[in-house]
Design a protein around this motif. Structure first.
Motif, PDB file in Angstrom:
ATOM      1  N   MET A   1       0.812  -1.214   0.000  1.00 54.95           N
ATOM      2  CA  MET A   1       0.000   0.000   0.000  1.00 54.95           C
ATOM      3  C   MET A   1       0.850   1.272   0.000  1.00 54.95           C
ATOM      4  O   MET A   1       0.316   2.373   0.004  1.00 54.95           O
ATOM      5  CB  MET A   1      -0.936   0.005   1.210  1.00 54.95           C
TER       6      MET A   1
ATOM      7  N   GLU B   1       3.517   1.402  -2.291  1.00 55.26           N
ATOM      8  CA  GLU B   1       4.258   1.272  -3.538  1.00 55.26           C
ATOM      9  C   GLU B   1       3.333   1.513  -4.714  1.00 55.26           C
ATOM     10  O   GLU B   1       2.150   1.139  -4.683  1.00 55.26           O
ATOM     11  CB  GLU B   1       4.891  -0.118  -3.645  1.00 55.26           C
ATOM     12  N   PHE B   2       3.880   2.106  -5.767  1.00 64.02           N
ATOM     13  CA  PHE B   2       3.033   2.556  -6.871  1.00 64.02           C
ATOM     14  C   PHE B   2       2.345   1.413  -7.607  1.00 64.02           C
ATOM     15  O   PHE B   2       1.120   1.436  -7.776  1.00 64.02           O
ATOM     16  CB  PHE B   2       3.856   3.380  -7.868  1.00 64.02           C
TER      17      PHE B   2
ATOM     18  N   LEU C   1      -0.452  -0.478  -5.846  1.00 62.35           N
ATOM     19  CA  LEU C   1      -1.607   0.416  -5.740  1.00 62.35           C
ATOM     20  C   LEU C   1      -2.296   0.576  -7.096  1.00 62.35           C
ATOM     21  O   LEU C   1      -3.527   0.598  -7.181  1.00 62.35           O
ATOM     22  CB  LEU C   1      -1.179   1.787  -5.222  1.00 62.35           C
TER      23      LEU C   1
ATOM     24  N   MET D   1      -4.373  -2.429  -7.717  1.00 58.73           N
ATOM     25  CA  MET D   1      -5.581  -2.387  -6.893  1.00 58.73           C
ATOM     26  C   MET D   1      -6.619  -1.445  -7.487  1.00 58.73           C
ATOM     27  O   MET D   1      -7.801  -1.788  -7.609  1.00 58.73           O
ATOM     28  CB  MET D   1      -5.229  -1.938  -5.473  1.00 58.73           C
ATOM     29  N   TRP D   2      -6.189  -0.251  -7.886  1.00 63.82           N
ATOM     30  CA  TRP D   2      -7.119   0.723  -8.453  1.00 63.82           C
ATOM     31  C   TRP D   2      -7.679   0.252  -9.794  1.00 63.82           C
ATOM     32  O   TRP D   2      -8.850   0.488 -10.110  1.00 63.82           O
ATOM     33  CB  TRP D   2      -6.446   2.084  -8.609  1.00 63.82           C
TER      34      TRP D   2
ATOM     35  N   ALA E   1      -3.473   6.084  -8.120  1.00 61.25           N
ATOM     36  CA  ALA E   1      -2.395   5.434  -7.377  1.00 61.25           C
ATOM     37  C   ALA E   1      -1.327   6.456  -6.999  1.00 61.25           C
ATOM     38  O   ALA E   1      -0.830   6.466  -5.854  1.00 61.25           O
ATOM     39  CB  ALA E   1      -1.781   4.310  -8.208  1.00 61.25           C
TER      40      ALA E   1
ATOM     41  N   GLN F   1      -2.733   8.625  -4.256  1.00 62.20           N
ATOM     42  CA  GLN F   1      -2.752   7.954  -2.952  1.00 62.20           C
ATOM     43  C   GLN F   1      -1.372   7.964  -2.309  1.00 62.20           C
ATOM     44  O   GLN F   1      -1.243   8.186  -1.098  1.00 62.20           O
ATOM     45  CB  GLN F   1      -3.253   6.513  -3.105  1.00 62.20           C
ATOM     46  N   LEU F   2      -0.341   7.730  -3.101  1.00 61.15           N
ATOM     47  CA  LEU F   2       1.022   7.784  -2.543  1.00 61.15           C
ATOM     48  C   LEU F   2       1.356   9.174  -2.031  1.00 61.15           C
ATOM     49  O   LEU F   2       1.938   9.332  -0.948  1.00 61.15           O
ATOM     50  CB  LEU F   2       2.037   7.364  -3.609  1.00 61.15           C
TER      51      LEU F   2
ATOM     52  N   GLY G   1      -5.544   3.899   3.338  1.00 63.78           N
ATOM     53  CA  GLY G   1      -6.207   4.832   2.437  1.00 63.78           C
ATOM     54  C   GLY G   1      -7.362   5.571   3.064  1.00 63.78           C
ATOM     55  O   GLY G   1      -8.263   6.036   2.362  1.00 63.78           O
TER      56      GLY G   1
END
Length: 260
Positions: free
Chosen positions: A59, A61-62, A65, A68-69, A121, A124-125, A137
């Motif tokens: 969660m 790391e690009f 993420l 996931m997205w 992503a 989020q980072l 998140g």
């Protein structure tokens, strides 16, 4: 044979949606979250982790993420494409649409949302390392959640939302004005439709940062609303009332901090 191909394409389309939801449920469970995004003991431990630690965390790391997205985009946005695909099917019967074009529309549409997944992503980072959200998140500050709810609510009343929703709400008009044949034509039209769809629905995706990007209840409700919003019969009646509800939600969260 044409009927078998049609059925196979639709089954594959809905199968992709089901697999995407299964992936999201699996990821949420592996992070120690329940259906409402509430963490158990393992989730709480993960939530308190510092993203600057040497330990590698997906969660933080690009590419994990981004994956996931992308799965979330498939789970949430592909169901909203059903009215568009039905409109294209009508043109297969009445014009020179093809099954290859049908596939092209899906892939073009999804390509745009995968691109938006990469943007989310990165966002989020940036929010994680900026201390705005935690490792799960979830917004650290209720005022950030308030700002997201308010921005999403106000956007429902803008001209940009009206234009983008108009295209999503009436895909037949878009097809008639941008008609191209074959797989390549379908792909280009899918790119256009996906771009308008991002313009219509980006704020609902951003709301994930208010209550947790892996909150399955939020994902389900947002998907349900976005599907309803695109239905030709009722969609245009829902946009502004939802905006008012989101603004009211921002006021409630601001007044009662224990809700975040």
């Amino acid at each position: 044979m044409p009927h078998l191909l049609r059925s196979s394409l639709w089954l594959g389309f809905f199968g992709l949606i089901l697999v995407s939801w299964w992936m999201m449920i699996t990821m949420s469970t592996s992070m120690g979250l329940d259906v409402l995004g509430r963490p158990d003991a393992m989730g709480e431990a993960m939530r308190r982790m510092d993203p600057r630690m040497d330990m590698k965390m997906p969660m933080a790391e690009f590419w994990p993420l981004a994956w996931m997205w992308a799965a979330m985009m498939a789970a949430m946005m592909l169901p909203t494409l059903v009215p568009t695909l039905r409109a294209y099917e009508d043109l297969i019967a009445s014009a020179n649409g093809t099954r290859a074009g049908f596939i092209g529309v899906i892939l073009g549409y999804f390509a745009v949302w995968v691109g938006f997944a990469l943007v989310l992503a990165g966002a989020q980072l940036a929010l994680l390392f900026g201390g705005v959200i935690d490792m799960l998140g979830i917004a650290v500050s209720r005022w950030f959640a308030v700002a997201l709810l308010l921005a999403a609510g106000l956007y429902q009343f803008t001209r940009a939302k009206e234009v983008c929703h108009g295209v999503c709400h009436s895909p037949s008009m878009y097809f008639l004005g941008h008609w191209k044949t074959g797989f390549g034509g379908g792909f280009r039209m899918g790119l256009g439709l996906g771009t308008f769809c991002v313009g219509c629905c980006w704020a609902f995706m951003a709301l994930g940062f208010a209550g947790g990007v892996m909150n399955l209840a939020w994902m389900g409700l947002a998907t349900f609303f976005m599907v309803l919003e695109k239905l030709p019969q009722i969609g245009h009646y829902l946009t502004k009332p939802m905006g008012a509800l989101l603004i009211a939600g921002a006021a409630i969260v601001a007044a009662w901090p224990h809700l975040t």
